[in-house]
Design a protein around this motif. Sequence first.
Motif, PDB file in Angstrom:
ATOM      1  N   PRO A 172      -0.360  -5.157  15.062  1.00  0.00           N
ATOM      2  CA  PRO A 172      -1.827  -5.065  15.085  1.00  0.00           C
ATOM      3  C   PRO A 172      -2.495  -6.265  14.412  1.00  0.00           C
ATOM      4  N   GLU A 173      -1.872  -6.837  13.386  1.00  0.00           N
ATOM      5  CA  GLU A 173      -2.457  -8.007  12.701  1.00  0.00           C
ATOM      6  C   GLU A 173      -2.513  -9.198  13.657  1.00  0.00           C
ATOM      7  N   GLU A 174      -1.425  -9.396  14.408  1.00  0.00           N
ATOM      8  CA  GLU A 174      -1.365 -10.510  15.356  1.00  0.00           C
ATOM      9  C   GLU A 174      -2.362 -10.285  16.501  1.00  0.00           C
ATOM     10  N   VAL A 175      -2.492  -9.048  16.933  1.00  0.00           N
ATOM     11  CA  VAL A 175      -3.467  -8.720  17.983  1.00  0.00           C
ATOM     12  C   VAL A 175      -4.867  -9.101  17.506  1.00  0.00           C
ATOM     13  N   ALA A 176      -5.203  -8.721  16.278  1.00  0.00           N
ATOM     14  CA  ALA A 176      -6.538  -9.017  15.728  1.00  0.00           C
ATOM     15  C   ALA A 176      -6.754 -10.527  15.643  1.00  0.00           C
TER      16      ALA A 176
END
Length: 357
Positions: A172-176
């Motif tokens: 999720p961090e990379e997606v953001a």
Amino acid sequence: MGKWRIAGISFDHMHMGDLLRQVDAHPEAEICAIYDPDPARMQAAIAAFGLPSEAVFTDFDACMATAPDIALLCAATADHAAFAERLATHGCHLFVEKPFAASVEDARRMIAAMAGTGRQMAINWPLTWVPSHATAKRLVDEGTIGDLLEVHYYGGNRGPLFHLADKVEVTPEEVARRKPDSWWYKRASGGGSLLDYLGYDATLGTWFLDGEAPLEVACMVDEAPGIEVDQHSITLCRYARGLSKMETRWGTFTDPWTTQPQPTCVFVLVGSNGTIGSPDYAPHVTLQTRARPEATPVPVDTLPEGRRNGIEYVLSCLARGTPVGGPLSPELSLVGQRIVDTAAASAREKRTLPLVP
Ligand SMILES: OC[C@H]1O[C@](O)(CO)[C@@H](O)[C@@H]1O
């Protein structure tokens, strides 16, 4: 004849990695070249398929100078038409990964560009090769549920940035981090869940309905603050035979290929004599008939060689010299695109519209 020489054009869509894997696994095909302006996006494929540097291009014309038999196109949706027009001049067959185009006008530009080249264009909808949906189509064609009256679909995933080729998960961090710059979230690039997914429902729905088009379409999309594309759309289609509905969602609770979310990502087909539920990636479809109204699991078919994925299928058509059929045919995909365009216009204008010609 030697192997089919296949070039991969643009890595905008993560499916390029999946398609190159299908080429790599095919005994009669080879990857002759890959192209993307950004070398970093090609690294995973170079490593996965051991591609030599002579096969890797950041220049389109240099890539096409390798004279491939087939070009695989995985560009951002809004760029499909311009790429198709350039590719059509190179005498290769064109394999477009879903969706067809950003608009009916673009789709017709692609058809016109390929017409008269003596080469084929296929639009690959990967759900065609999901055994549950193929089994559902067989049962419909065999008359198991009588006349097909309604098609319902709920489709999507957690969002396009949550997975890479081969469905490798992204945190999720990379997606953001990626979201602000990603083409998937830009209107001008053809982003949004409706353009990404409604073509699936609309085109496979048209396939189940044997090519019949709806008369009118109404659609509503979400309007999330700070996001210029939709992440949720619900489309109603009125056919002469009744109503069908198609829902696209980026933001499902889980990805359907990992764990089916609720609502289930599924085609539900209602006929005069029965119903079929065909969830994405399910090991069986669920059948109800008048003779046996209790929900009955039917194990999915094992797809035969030549029908297990888009590359196998298109190569088998080209080898036999037959036109690509079903959802991959430009004719059927164009009906799907007309539904998509009408739905997008309906959502903008907030009213029901007749199907665009
Ligand atoms: O939503 C982004 C993409 O994710 C998939 O569902 C699976 O890879 C594609 O069909 C879609 O284009």
